[in-house]
Design an enzyme around this catalytic site. Structure first.
Site, short mmCIF file in Angstrom:
data_model
loop_
_atom_site.label_atom_id
_atom_site.label_comp_id
_atom_site.label_asym_id
_atom_site.label_seq_id
_atom_site.Cartn_x
_atom_site.Cartn_y
_atom_site.Cartn_z
N LYS A 269 4.65 0.17 30.55
CA LYS A 269 6.17 0.51 29.47
C LYS A 269 5.15 1.53 28.56
O LYS A 269 5.41 2.31 28.28
CB LYS A 269 5.84 -0.80 28.54
CG LYS A 269 7.10 -1.53 28.62
CD LYS A 269 6.80 -2.46 28.01
CE LYS A 269 8.06 -3.63 28.01
NZ LYS A 269 8.47 -3.96 26.87
N ASP B 32 -5.10 -7.37 25.14
CA ASP B 32 -3.86 -8.33 23.38
C ASP B 32 -5.21 -8.51 23.02
O ASP B 32 -5.66 -9.75 22.73
CB ASP B 32 -3.10 -8.48 24.34
CG ASP B 32 -2.04 -9.79 22.76
OD1 ASP B 32 -2.29 -9.14 21.99
OD2 ASP B 32 -1.18 -9.82 23.68
N ASN C 124 -4.43 -1.91 14.45
CA ASN C 124 -3.39 -0.89 14.11
C ASN C 124 -2.20 -1.87 14.69
O ASN C 124 -1.43 -2.10 14.14
CB ASN C 124 -3.29 0.51 15.26
CG ASN C 124 -1.94 0.75 14.99
OD1 ASN C 124 -1.43 1.57 13.65
ND2 ASN C 124 -1.15 0.68 16.11
N SER D 21 -3.87 -1.57 7.76
CA SER D 21 -3.20 -2.56 6.58
C SER D 21 -1.93 -2.01 6.11
O SER D 21 -0.88 -2.32 6.91
CB SER D 21 -4.39 -3.44 5.65
OG SER D 21 -3.50 -4.32 4.86
N TYR E 121 3.27 -12.27 6.56
CA TYR E 121 2.56 -10.96 6.26
C TYR E 121 1.55 -10.29 5.85
O TYR E 121 0.35 -9.99 5.68
CB TYR E 121 4.24 -9.94 6.82
CG TYR E 121 3.15 -8.93 7.16
CD1 TYR E 121 3.22 -8.42 7.96
CD2 TYR E 121 3.73 -7.64 5.76
CE1 TYR E 121 2.18 -6.98 8.71
CE2 TYR E 121 3.62 -6.22 6.31
CZ TYR E 121 3.02 -5.79 7.26
OH TYR E 121 2.68 -4.15 7.54
N LYS F 35 -2.75 -9.79 6.02
CA LYS F 35 -3.28 -8.84 5.85
C LYS F 35 -4.04 -8.74 4.44
O LYS F 35 -5.14 -8.37 4.39
CB LYS F 35 -1.93 -7.11 5.09
CG LYS F 35 -1.16 -7.25 6.59
CD LYS F 35 -1.68 -6.81 7.23
CE LYS F 35 -0.86 -5.46 8.26
NZ LYS F 35 -1.72 -4.89 9.91
N THR G 229 8.28 4.15 11.49
CA THR G 229 8.12 3.94 13.12
C THR G 229 8.66 2.75 13.47
O THR G 229 10.28 2.14 12.65
CB THR G 229 6.71 3.16 12.69
OG1 THR G 229 7.16 1.90 12.21
CG2 THR G 229 5.70 4.13 12.39
#
Ligand SMILES: NC(=O)c1ccc[n+]([C@@H]2O[C@H](COP(=O)([O-])OP(=O)(O)OC[C@H]3O[C@@H](n4cnc5c(N)ncnc54)[C@H](OP(=O)(O)O)[C@@H]3O)[C@@H](O)[C@H]2O)c1
Length: 285
Positions: free
Chosen positions: A41, A60, A85, A136, A150, A154, A185
């Site tokens: 992919k 992963d 990332n 981050s 989330y 972080k 993105t």
């Protein structure tokens, strides 16, 4: 300072910031190893990467056995710069989010980067040089409604990197925490929300900031609706900083992130002024 040409290992390089960083690093003359959970992919999503000499590795970081695989890779390629990332955002109210959803978020955004850091450190320590870069977020210093999970991931991984920066300071290894605001993105179109609720929030949170945040993210079909950050410019900035050297730990990216950071500093200052006398009244006489 990174050598003129160094070896970069970038997780989640098939898309968004990781992809921009991988291509910009190749353009700058570095050797780049990009990881993706699915190489075929990734090759389709970013054919230029292999064409320009990039090396794909199917990995992963969120898998429990990832540390060994990353350690072998760090040794084989003698990695100089690790960029953590890979990540995603879970958006949902604290009460509406299941423990499994929290754990899944932590596996990817916290344990993943922790594994790759531990995998690369022996190689960097042995040569007395290296850079560990964490992508981050503004959510790494600020927890808005609906973003507790989330932000928790972080905040937590920033803490590891902050602590690490002190631990490795005299070993030649440097740490940089990058805090992007909203960048163009596919990130926001891939967010997850609480699976238990059709709309992503429970009845008790209807009409609250949780409904607002969850519904807003679920409506987004294109990131350019709200994000002003250019991922290629972010990538160029990161590469320049690593190449030229830096004497700070955190680097916000995007005007929105600078505004958010100023607001957070202001809130902390106000909080401190309101509580200073209480705080200082609790020392032993
Ligand atoms: N874009 C923004 O506005 C923004 C703002 C602040 C912070 N960030 C941070 O920037 C980083 C990159 O995000 P992006 O904006 O470039 O988003 P993106 O385009 O969605 O890319 C995310 C990358 O992370 C990997 N990834 C996603 N979910 C994963 C999972 N469940 N397990 C393992 N890997 C996974 C993917 O790699 P593969 O599918 O190839 O494995 C993908 O290449 C993230 O850490 C994010 O938190 C982004």
């Amino acid at each position: 300072m990174a050598a003129t040409s160094s070896t970069w290992l970038i997780t989640g390089a098939s898309s968004g910031l990781g992809k921009s960083l991988a291509l910009e690093a190749l353009k700058a003359g570095h050797r780049v190893i990009g990881t993706s959970r699915n190489i075929s992919k990734a090759k389709t999503a970013c054919p230029e990467f292999s064409d320009k000499g990039g090396i794909w590795i199917e990995a992963d970081p969120a898998q429990k056995d990832a540390q060994d695989q990353f350690a072998k890779c760090a040794q084989e390629y003698d990695v100089d710069v690790l960029v953590n990332n890979a990540g995603y955002a879970f958006i949902g109210g604290v009460e509406d989010t299941s423990e499994t959803e929290v754990r899944d978020q932590m596996e990817v955004n916290f344990y993943g980067p922790l594994r790759t850091v531990r995998a690369c450190l022996p190689v960097m320590r042995a040569k007395g040089s290296g850079h560990i870069v964490l992508i981050s977020s503004g959510a790494g210093f600020m927890a808005r409604p609906g973003r507790g999970t989330y932000s928790a991931s972080k905040f937590a991984i920033e803490a590891i990197h902050e602590s690490l920066s002190h631990e490795v300071r005299n070993l030649g290894v440097k740490v940089l925490i990058v805090e992007p605001g909203a960048f163009r993105t596919p990130f926001s179109t891939r967010i997850l929300t609480p699976a238990l609720y059709k709309n992503g929030f429970s009845e008790g949170y209807k009409g609250t900031a949780v409904e607002q945040m969850v519904s807003w993210f679920r409506r987004i079909t294109s990131i350019s609706e709200f994000a002003n950050g250019d991922p290629d410019k972010a990538a160029q900035a990161i590469i320049q900083v690593i190449t030229r050297g830096y004497d700070y730990l955190r680097m916000p990216l995007g005007t929105d992130c600078v505004v958010a950071l100023e607001s957070k500093i202001g809130e902390l200052q106000k909080n401190l002024e309101a509580t200073r006398s209480i705080a200082t009244s609790t020392d032993v006489d």
